[in-house]
Every structure is written in structure tokens, then in C-alpha cells.
Design a protein around this motif. Structure first.
Motif, PDB file in Angstrom:
ATOM      1  N   GLU A   1       0.824  -1.201   0.000  1.00 45.49           N
ATOM      2  CA  GLU A   1       0.000   0.000   0.000  1.00 45.49           C
ATOM      3  C   GLU A   1       0.864   1.259   0.000  1.00 45.49           C
ATOM      4  OE1 GLU A   1      -3.817   1.734   2.339  1.00 45.49           O
ATOM      5  OE2 GLU A   1      -1.997   1.515   3.506  1.00 45.49           O
ATOM      6  N   LYS A   2       1.918   1.273   0.814  1.00 42.66           N
ATOM      7  CA  LYS A   2       2.811   2.436   0.858  1.00 42.66           C
ATOM      8  C   LYS A   2       3.386   2.708  -0.522  1.00 42.66           C
ATOM      9  CE  LYS A   2       6.967   4.254   3.096  1.00 42.66           C
ATOM     10  NZ  LYS A   2       8.102   3.957   4.020  1.00 42.66           N
ATOM     11  N   PHE A   3       3.782   1.653  -1.218  1.00 40.55           N
ATOM     12  CA  PHE A   3       4.317   1.814  -2.570  1.00 40.55           C
ATOM     13  C   PHE A   3       3.260   2.401  -3.506  1.00 40.55           C
ATOM     14  CE2 PHE A   3       4.774  -0.084  -6.831  1.00 40.55           C
ATOM     15  CZ  PHE A   3       5.974   0.503  -7.209  1.00 40.55           C
ATOM     16  N   LEU A   4       2.032   1.894  -3.423  1.00 46.86           N
ATOM     17  CA  LEU A   4       0.960   2.414  -4.280  1.00 46.86           C
ATOM     18  C   LEU A   4       0.654   3.871  -3.944  1.00 46.86           C
ATOM     19  CD1 LEU A   4      -1.485  -0.645  -4.342  1.00 46.86           C
ATOM     20  CD2 LEU A   4       0.034   0.119  -6.183  1.00 46.86           C
TER      21      LEU A   4
ATOM     22  N   ARG B   1      -1.731   6.149  -5.967  1.00 44.45           N
ATOM     23  CA  ARG B   1      -2.803   5.170  -6.150  1.00 44.45           C
ATOM     24  C   ARG B   1      -3.303   4.699  -4.790  1.00 44.45           C
ATOM     25  NH1 ARG B   1      -2.881   3.477 -11.515  1.00 44.45           N
ATOM     26  NH2 ARG B   1      -1.609   4.973 -12.689  1.00 44.45           N
ATOM     27  N   LYS B   2      -4.526   4.132  -4.798  1.00 45.42           N
ATOM     28  CA  LYS B   2      -5.127   3.604  -3.586  1.00 45.42           C
ATOM     29  C   LYS B   2      -5.240   2.087  -3.680  1.00 45.42           C
ATOM     30  CE  LYS B   2      -7.965   7.735  -2.754  1.00 45.42           C
ATOM     31  NZ  LYS B   2      -9.364   8.241  -2.618  1.00 45.42           N
ATOM     32  N   LEU B   3      -5.138   1.440  -2.544  1.00 48.59           N
ATOM     33  CA  LEU B   3      -5.193  -0.019  -2.490  1.00 48.59           C
ATOM     34  C   LEU B   3      -6.594  -0.485  -2.121  1.00 48.59           C
ATOM     35  CD1 LEU B   3      -2.656  -2.452  -0.934  1.00 48.59           C
ATOM     36  CD2 LEU B   3      -5.000  -2.496  -0.083  1.00 48.59           C
ATOM     37  N   ILE B   4      -7.075  -1.492  -2.863  1.00 41.47           N
ATOM     38  CA  ILE B   4      -8.294  -2.226  -2.494  1.00 41.47           C
ATOM     39  C   ILE B   4      -7.891  -3.675  -2.266  1.00 41.47           C
ATOM     40  CG2 ILE B   4     -10.568  -3.058  -3.200  1.00 41.47           C
ATOM     41  CD1 ILE B   4     -10.964  -0.691  -4.894  1.00 41.47           C
ATOM     42  N   GLY B   5      -8.492  -4.299  -1.248  1.00 37.36           N
ATOM     43  CA  GLY B   5      -8.270  -5.715  -1.013  1.00 37.36           C
ATOM     44  C   GLY B   5      -9.531  -6.371  -0.489  1.00 37.36           C
TER      45      GLY B   5
ATOM     46  N   ALA C   1      -4.213  -2.064   6.650  1.00 38.07           N
ATOM     47  CA  ALA C   1      -3.290  -1.053   6.136  1.00 38.07           C
ATOM     48  C   ALA C   1      -3.944   0.326   6.244  1.00 38.07           C
ATOM     49  CB  ALA C   1      -2.926  -1.367   4.690  1.00 38.07           C
ATOM     50  N   PRO C   2      -3.145   1.366   6.474  1.00 36.95           N
ATOM     51  CA  PRO C   2      -3.679   2.676   6.879  1.00 36.95           C
ATOM     52  C   PRO C   2      -4.756   3.267   5.978  1.00 36.95           C
ATOM     53  CG  PRO C   2      -1.304   2.640   7.137  1.00 36.95           C
ATOM     54  CD  PRO C   2      -1.675   1.363   6.456  1.00 36.95           C
ATOM     55  N   ASN C   3      -4.589   3.183   4.656  1.00 37.94           N
ATOM     56  CA  ASN C   3      -5.517   3.863   3.749  1.00 37.94           C
ATOM     57  C   ASN C   3      -6.308   2.904   2.870  1.00 37.94           C
ATOM     58  OD1 ASN C   3      -4.464   6.509   4.549  1.00 37.94           O
ATOM     59  ND2 ASN C   3      -2.629   5.909   3.415  1.00 37.94           N
ATOM     60  N   ALA C   4      -6.332   1.639   3.235  1.00 33.89           N
ATOM     61  CA  ALA C   4      -6.913   0.620   2.364  1.00 33.89           C
ATOM     62  C   ALA C   4      -8.430   0.713   2.302  1.00 33.89           C
ATOM     63  CB  ALA C   4      -6.508  -0.771   2.842  1.00 33.89           C
ATOM     64  N   THR C   5      -8.965   0.360   1.128  1.00 32.86           N
ATOM     65  CA  THR C   5     -10.402   0.193   0.927  1.00 32.86           C
ATOM     66  C   THR C   5     -10.703  -1.301   0.914  1.00 32.86           C
ATOM     67  OG1 THR C   5     -10.626   2.254  -0.307  1.00 32.86           O
ATOM     68  CG2 THR C   5     -12.319   0.582  -0.669  1.00 32.86           C
ATOM     69  N   VAL C   6     -11.763  -1.695   1.592  1.00 32.67           N
ATOM     70  CA  VAL C   6     -12.076  -3.111   1.795  1.00 32.67           C
ATOM     71  C   VAL C   6     -13.255  -3.529   0.920  1.00 32.67           C
ATOM     72  CG1 VAL C   6     -12.920  -4.820   3.460  1.00 32.67           C
ATOM     73  CG2 VAL C   6     -11.174  -3.155   4.138  1.00 32.67           C
ATOM     74  N   MET C   7     -13.087  -4.659   0.218  1.00 30.48           N
ATOM     75  CA  MET C   7     -14.208  -5.308  -0.451  1.00 30.48           C
ATOM     76  C   MET C   7     -14.707  -6.417   0.457  1.00 30.48           C
ATOM     77  SD  MET C   7     -13.707  -5.669  -4.529  1.00 30.48           S
ATOM     78  CE  MET C   7     -14.007  -4.254  -5.578  1.00 30.48           C
ATOM     79  N   SER C   8     -15.927  -6.272   0.936  1.00 32.46           N
ATOM     80  CA  SER C   8     -16.481  -7.215   1.900  1.00 32.46           C
ATOM     81  C   SER C   8     -17.190  -8.344   1.156  1.00 32.46           C
ATOM     82  CB  SER C   8     -17.460  -6.488   2.831  1.00 32.46           C
ATOM     83  OG  SER C   8     -17.879  -7.316   3.878  1.00 32.46           O
ATOM     84  N   TRP C   9     -16.553  -9.523   1.123  1.00 31.71           N
ATOM     85  CA  TRP C   9     -17.124 -10.642   0.370  1.00 31.71           C
ATOM     86  C   TRP C   9     -17.620 -11.770   1.263  1.00 31.71           C
ATOM     87  CZ3 TRP C   9     -15.461 -15.776  -0.090  1.00 31.71           C
ATOM     88  CH2 TRP C   9     -14.230 -16.089   0.473  1.00 31.71           C
ATOM     89  N   ARG C  10     -17.026 -11.950   2.440  1.00 27.97           N
ATOM     90  CA  ARG C  10     -17.478 -13.030   3.334  1.00 27.97           C
ATOM     91  C   ARG C  10     -18.635 -12.497   4.182  1.00 27.97           C
ATOM     92  NH1 ARG C  10     -11.901 -14.649   6.156  1.00 27.97           N
ATOM     93  NH2 ARG C  10     -11.945 -12.399   6.444  1.00 27.97           N
ATOM     94  N   GLY C  11     -19.740 -12.204   3.493  1.00 23.12           N
ATOM     95  CA  GLY C  11     -20.852 -11.537   4.156  1.00 23.12           C
ATOM     96  C   GLY C  11     -20.545 -10.055   4.316  1.00 23.12           C
ATOM     97  N   GLU C  12     -21.219  -9.426   5.277  1.00 24.27           N
ATOM     98  CA  GLU C  12     -21.056  -7.985   5.500  1.00 24.27           C
ATOM     99  C   GLU C  12     -20.166  -7.673   6.695  1.00 24.27           C
ATOM    100  OE1 GLU C  12     -25.077  -6.579   5.912  1.00 24.27           O
ATOM    101  OE2 GLU C  12     -25.195  -6.095   3.770  1.00 24.27           O
ATOM    102  N   LYS C  13     -19.757  -8.692   7.437  1.00 29.37           N
ATOM    103  CA  LYS C  13     -19.033  -8.479   8.680  1.00 29.37           C
ATOM    104  C   LYS C  13     -17.762  -7.657   8.481  1.00 29.37           C
ATOM    105  CE  LYS C  13     -17.075 -11.016  12.621  1.00 29.37           C
ATOM    106  NZ  LYS C  13     -16.807 -12.374  13.184  1.00 29.37           N
TER     107      LYS C  13
END
Length: 643
Positions: free
Chosen positions: A396-399, A404-408, A418-430
Motif C-alpha cells: 500500500e505504501k508503494f501504491l 494510487r489507492k489499495l483495495i483488497g 493497512a492505513p488507507n486501504a479500501t475493503v471489499m467485503s465478500w465473506r458476508g457484511e461483517k
């Protein structure tokens, strides 16, 4: 779908619904439904004398894309001019309104012209709405006089396409992008790397595609069908050159869609490590090249028996699904390898987001690797989960350093986010709820509602082989991306929603379209409208039929959906009366109620009918039916129990 009503009630509702359907069929069958729409008197006649007035270069480009669809659907193209003329026209005006989003638009239709105003994106979406408003009667094209003010609820409206498991040609991806744009999606998440295939040319590391893009064989049937696996013996693979990837990025951008690339790490890395095993983490401590030369195969890529593959046999890229043990190492050389790859990726994809996966990363090799364990001690990390967080944070720091922004996927929460990461919630909404409460941005893509690789019928024997699960059209439609567990402020971190098309069991474009449509139309409403104004009955009765007929005309291999079956009770006789309404306009329905399989030798549905009287030993009967569309497409056999 089964409904039950009394005879008098259903007759009244039928008459009202029929009138509403006629009005909506003519005027309101737009998907996704606009935020505000006011009907006026009259119609606008569209013909080859109508011209499009477009001052800006982007507006002219949008008008040309409008013409492409107009030609496919109705066989005409309209002249485009930067000069205003005194004749019927479609006028495109670029405006800005500080109170609107950059995807808002105003559409006004009267008897003499069509006016679309807004940002360049808004104008594009206004043109898509205009296309959907067109009706054709006896060869004449008209649009109803109407005033529309529209904007989306969510800024992220996405579909993910996995090409790692099965490769899709550039033309097939462009067709998907065309359809996404027509229904106002704005993000295509492109899953480019997997255990079973690396799909993007990286010039600094050519073996990623020379070796990693190909597998010699693929398992037959589902993952759990056979022990041991049975393989088809057919080589599968392919990759996109950087020029082809840029072509797709531009094609999508012209249609207001951002392509977000995904380069999987640290797990799902078997294909990459088959090509460059020196960047992996090994089960045994230390790594010794043979005779001082780099290995040609991955000594840590395991088959289903836990045995190492030998790349000399050309079998390093696995042909079976599931979670593989392979994982990138945490050496500095590995981070340099990944940064080199990401530099080339960022040069191709201008998206502010780069997706790095982060899901399903088994850490067994890290547990036995002296390099990994030494780094855990050096960085004061608790365990291998925190080592993954360290790994993701470095990427993420490199991006971020490259703007750029990181999604995982939501596994990146493990060990600390990671400090600025955006999360894709796939294992339900938890995971999404947890990330939003930490003030991280979230894209909702729960496998319960957004995994379009799942079956579309409870009776899986009626469907082509899929990965599992059951996700019908109605369940997609009723999804609400903003969880009630979040406060109003926390809900602002929900950027939008995405459906995922994983392709372990989707090897052809026809099957891809079968899984995508019509569920993508339900998703379009979820993403554009939010949850406040959705009405599933109105959607299926008034707006879906015309769009499905249109998909058929565009040669989209959509799944013919179940009809709406209504069971009423005749008050005089007490007998059941059955009505069947197919969702594809103009379809024929053939049915049986005697236990026999439904086919075209059965009863042709011509109107409501009485169900046969059941005997004392027969408490229920089964209605079986098939739908034949106007173009001759046959549905699966559907059934409903009548009690």
C-alpha cells in the motif's frame, strides 16, 4: 414466483396492473429507474432526419456510442453536428451544478427535440436513458414527452470479471463493457491473476505469460466430484498484451467505466511462482538454486496429493480449483519483483484504485520459513497474520507513493488493516461493517447476494454446473448495501456495490452471459437507486420484460427467468385457478399438471385455467412449464407446487 389471491381480487388487480403495464411499457421501462420522472403530453418522433447537436469532443464520442446501439437495435444512425440546425434534434449541453454529482443529468423530451444536460458523464447516462425510452410501432420510432432528473445513489457500481480461471477474448470483454455501460455501471474489476493463470503481459518478467498463462489440463466437474481429480487433457490459457489491455481500458473509459486491475498477493500466486519460483516462500528453510542456476519450476507448487510439481513436465500451473498453499515470500527481492510488476500495471491502468487481492492466503509456508520467522521477530509482529498485514502495508505504501489507492478483499483486515486501504467485503457484511467502523471505505460484495457464479434455481439439476449456492433474481434485487448496523456517518464509507463473476465453472461467453443476466439488471437498480424506491413487482411486471426482449435482440445469452405464477381461488367452486405470466415479452408457455415433463408437446398457455381436481389421496399437484421466447430460446423446466 407464486402468488395467491381470490378470484375477484386478482381480476381487479389484473385490470389495474394491465393499464399500469401499458403506460409503463410505453413510458417508464428504464433500468435503472430514474430518480425523478414526469410524463407530459405527446411524443417525439425519431428518424434519420433527426440530428445530434454536440459541441464537445466527449459529447460527440458519447453520441457516436449512442449511434452504435441505435444501429444494433433499430438499424439507423443519426448525423452528429457541432453546429445547431433548425430541425428536430437531440441537444447535448455540458453544464455543472454544485448540488449534483458528476454523474447527474437532466433529460427533457417534447414533440420537437430532446435536451440532455449535465456533466460529460451525465450526458452519457442521459443518452442511455434515451435509448431505453424508444418504442417502435410499425417501423416508427418514438420517445414519450417526459422530464427526467436523475443521479445515482452510489458512486461505485461494479462488476468483477475473473479471467484467471478461464480466459476471455478482447471482443467478449468489450461486449460485456457495452452492456455494463447501457445499464449505468461504472467500474469493471478485472481479476487478472490466479493460481490457474496469469493473464497480463509484464515486459520485465516475460515468463509470467510464457509459463504462467498456460495450464496443460483442467479438472472435469466440480472440485469435490472426484478423488483423485479427473482432468480433460486440454491445454488452456491466454493473456492480454499491454496494448490489448490499454485498448480495453480506453474502450471502457469512453463508456464512462473505470477498469480496476487486480494482481493477487500474497496468495493465489501459483501461476506466478511456477514462472519465478525464487520469489516464493518455501516449506523448508533456505533456498538453494540447483547448480547455481535459478530453478525452472516451482519446488513449492503442490498438486492435490501434496507432491511438488515439476515444471520440466510443463505442469507447474495447476489445473484444479480451491485454495492453494503457494504464497509469495517476504524477501526484499520479492517485494522488488512485485513493485516492478505494479509499476507496469499502473502504467497501463489509470484507475486510482489497484486491487491486490489479499484473500485466502494460507500461511503454512511462512510458519516453517526461517526468512519469514526472522522478519516476524525483527518487526515485532505477533504472528503470520500480522506478517500479512506487514506485507499488505508495504504494498500500500508503494501504491500511495505513486498516487494510487489499495483495495483488497476483507482478509486484509486480519492482523491489522493497512492505513488507507479500501475493503471489499465478500465473506458476508461483517468485514465491511468492521472496516467502516474504523473509518475505512468499503465496497459491498457479499457472497450471499453478489456472487453471480452461484446457481439461479434451488433445483440445481435444472441448471448448468456452477460452484454452488443459490442466488435468484429477487434476492439480488432486495439487497441493501448500507447495513443497519452502521451509523449514518459510518454508512458514508459504503462507496457502493459490486457483483463477482468467478469463472471456475464458466468457460464460455454464453455461460458468462447466462450467469450475468438478468441478475445484472437487478444489481443496476440496487447500485443506482439505493433501497428507498425499489419495487420488485413493478420491476418485473413493467420494466424487465422490454429489456429482456432487447437483450435477445442484442444476441445476449441471458437466462430465461421463471414466469410469475399466480394461484387464485374461485369463490363459487373453491377450485384453484392458475395464471402464468412470462417475464420475456411475447413468449409462449407450455405446461403440464399431470406429472409429465414439460415440453412443446404439452399444453400451450392461452390464459388462466382451472387446476385439475385432486383426489382424496392427492393433496397437491405440480405445475411444470417451459418458456419459449420470441427468438426461439427455451428456458429450463420450472415447477410450482399447487396445494
Amino acid at each position: 414466483m407464486i402468488k395467491r389471491k381470490t378470484t375477484f381480487a386478482i381480476l381487479a388487480l389484473f385490470l389495474i396492473g394491465s393499464l399500469q403495464a401499458q403506460e409503463t411499457e410505453k413510458h417508464l421501462s428504464v433500468i435503472p429507474k430514474p430518480a425523478e420522472m414526469t410524463l407530459k403530453e405527446g411524443d417525439f418522433s425519431l428518424n434519420e432526419e433527426t440530428y445530434i447537436f454536440a459541441e464537445s469532443d466527449q459529447s460527440r464520442k458519447s453520441a457516436d456510442i449512442f449511434n452504435n446501439f441505435l444501429d444494433k437495435l433499430y438499424g439507423i444512425r443519426l448525423p452528429i453536428s457541432a453546429l445547431e440546425q433548425d430541425r428536430p434534434s437531440i441537444e447535448l449541453s455540458v453544464t455543472t451544478d454544485e448540488h449534483d454529482t458528476n454523474e447527474s443529468y437532466q433529460l427533457d423530451v417534447d414533440k420537437t427535440h430532446i435536451s440532455i444536460s449535465g456533466s460529460e458523464k451525465g450526458i452519457f447516462y442521459g443518452l442511455q436513458t434515451s435509448l431505453q425510452l424508444i418504442s417502435q410501432t410499425n417501423g416508427t420510432l418514438t420517445l414519450p414527452a417526459v422530464s427526467i432528473k436523475d443521479k445515482p445513489e452510489f458512486g461505485y457500481r461494479g462488476i468483477m470479471l475473473d479471467v484467471g480461471r478461464h480466459f476471455f477474448e478482447v471482443a467478449e470483454i468489450k461486449k460485456m463493457i457495452d452492456l455494463m455501460a447501457y445499464f449505468k455501471f461504472n467500474k469493471m474489476h478485472w481479476h487478472l491473476t490466479e493460481d490457474q493463470g496469469w493473464r497480463l503481459e509484464i515486459k520485465k518478467y516475460p515468463k509470467l505469460t510464457e509459463i504462467g498463462a498456460w495450464r496443460d489440463s483442467t479438472i472435469i466437474g466440480q472440485y469435490w466430484d472426484y478423488d483423485p481429480f479427473i482432468y480433460d487433457g486440454v491445454k488452456h490459457g491466454g493473456f492480454y498484451t499491454q496494448e490489448e489491455a490499454r485498448e480495453i481500458v480506453k474502450y471502457a473509459a469512453d463508456r464512462m467505466i473505470t477498469v480496476i486491475p487486480e494482481i493477487e498477493l500474497p496468495g493465489h500466486s501459483s501461476a506466478a511462482l511456477a514462472a519465478y519460483p525464487e520469489f516464493g516462500s518455501f516449506k523448508t528453510d533456505g533456498y538453494e538454486p540447483k547448480d547455481g542456476k535459478p530453478l525452472t519450476g516451482s519446488v513449492m507448487a503442490m498438486n492435490e496429493k501434496g507432491e511438488p510439481y515439476d515444471n520440466d513436465l510443463n505442469t507447474a500451473v495447476p489445473g484444479y480449483w480451491g485454495v492453494h498453499p503457494n504464497i509469495y515470500g517476504v524477501k526484499e527481492e520479492t517485494f522488488q519483483f512485485l513493485e516492478d510488476i505494479l509499476m507496469e500495471v499502473m502504467d497501463i491502468f489509470p484507475s486510482e484504485y489497484i486491487h491486490i487481492g489479499g484473500d485466502e492466503a494460507p500461511k503454512d509456508h511462512w510458519k516453517t520459513s526461517s526468512i519469514s520467522q526472522d522478519l516476524i521477530k525483527k518487526e515485532n509482529l505477533e504472528d503470520e497474520h500480522e506478517l500479512q498485514s506487514y506485507f499488505i502495508t508495504r504494498i500500500e505504501k508503494f501504491l500511495n507513493e505513486n498516487n494510487r489507492k489499495l483495495i483488497g478483499w476483507d482478509e486484509i483486515l486480519e492482523g491489522g488493516l493497512a492505513p488507507n486501504a479500501t475493503v471489499m467485503s465478500w465473506r458476508g457484511e461483517k468485514g465491511g461493517i468492521a472496516a467502516a467502523k474504523m473509518n475505512h471505505d468499503v465496497i459491498m460484495t457479499p457472497n450471499s447476494h453478489m456472487y453471480f457464479d452461484h446457481y439461479q434455481a434451488e433445483d440445481k439439476t435444472t441448471e448448468p454446473v456452477a460452484i454452488g449456492g443459490f442466488l435468484p433474481l429477487e434476492k439480488v434485487y432486495h439487497y441493501t448495501p448500507r447495513p443497519e448496523a452502521l451509523t449514518a456517518d459510518q454508512q458514508t464509507h459504503i462507496l457502493g456495490v459490486q457483483a463477482n463473476l468467478w469463472t471456475e465453472y464458466i468457460a464460455t461467453n454464453n455461460k458468462l452471459e447466462y450467469h450475468l443476466f438478468p441478475r445484472a439488471l437487478a444489481l443496476a437498480e440496487v447500485a443506482w437507486m439505493g433501497s428507498q424506491r425499489k419495487d420488485y413487482q413493478e420491476f418485473t411486471a413493467n420494466r424487465l420484460p422490454k429489456r429482456l426482449a432487447e437483450l435477445e435482440q442484442l444476441q445476449v445469452f441471458y437466462r430465461v427467468p421463471e414466469a410469475e405464477v399466480t394461484i387464485s381461488t374461485d369463490e363459487r367452486s373453491g377450485r384453484h385457478m392458475i395464471a402464468i405470466r412470462p417475464l420475456v415479452k411475447g413468449s409462449n408457455v407450455y405446461y403440464t399438471v399431470d406429472g409429465h415433463k414439460a415440453d412443446q408437446t404439452g399444453n400451450l398457455y392461452t390464459g388462466s385455467f382451472f387446476a385439475p381436481i385432486t383426489g382424496p389421496e392427492q393433496e397437491s399437484l405440480t405445475l411444470r412449464y417451459i418458456v419459449i421466447t420470441p427468438e426461439g430460446r427455451q428456458s429450463n423446466e420450472f415447477s410450482s407446487t399447487i396445494q
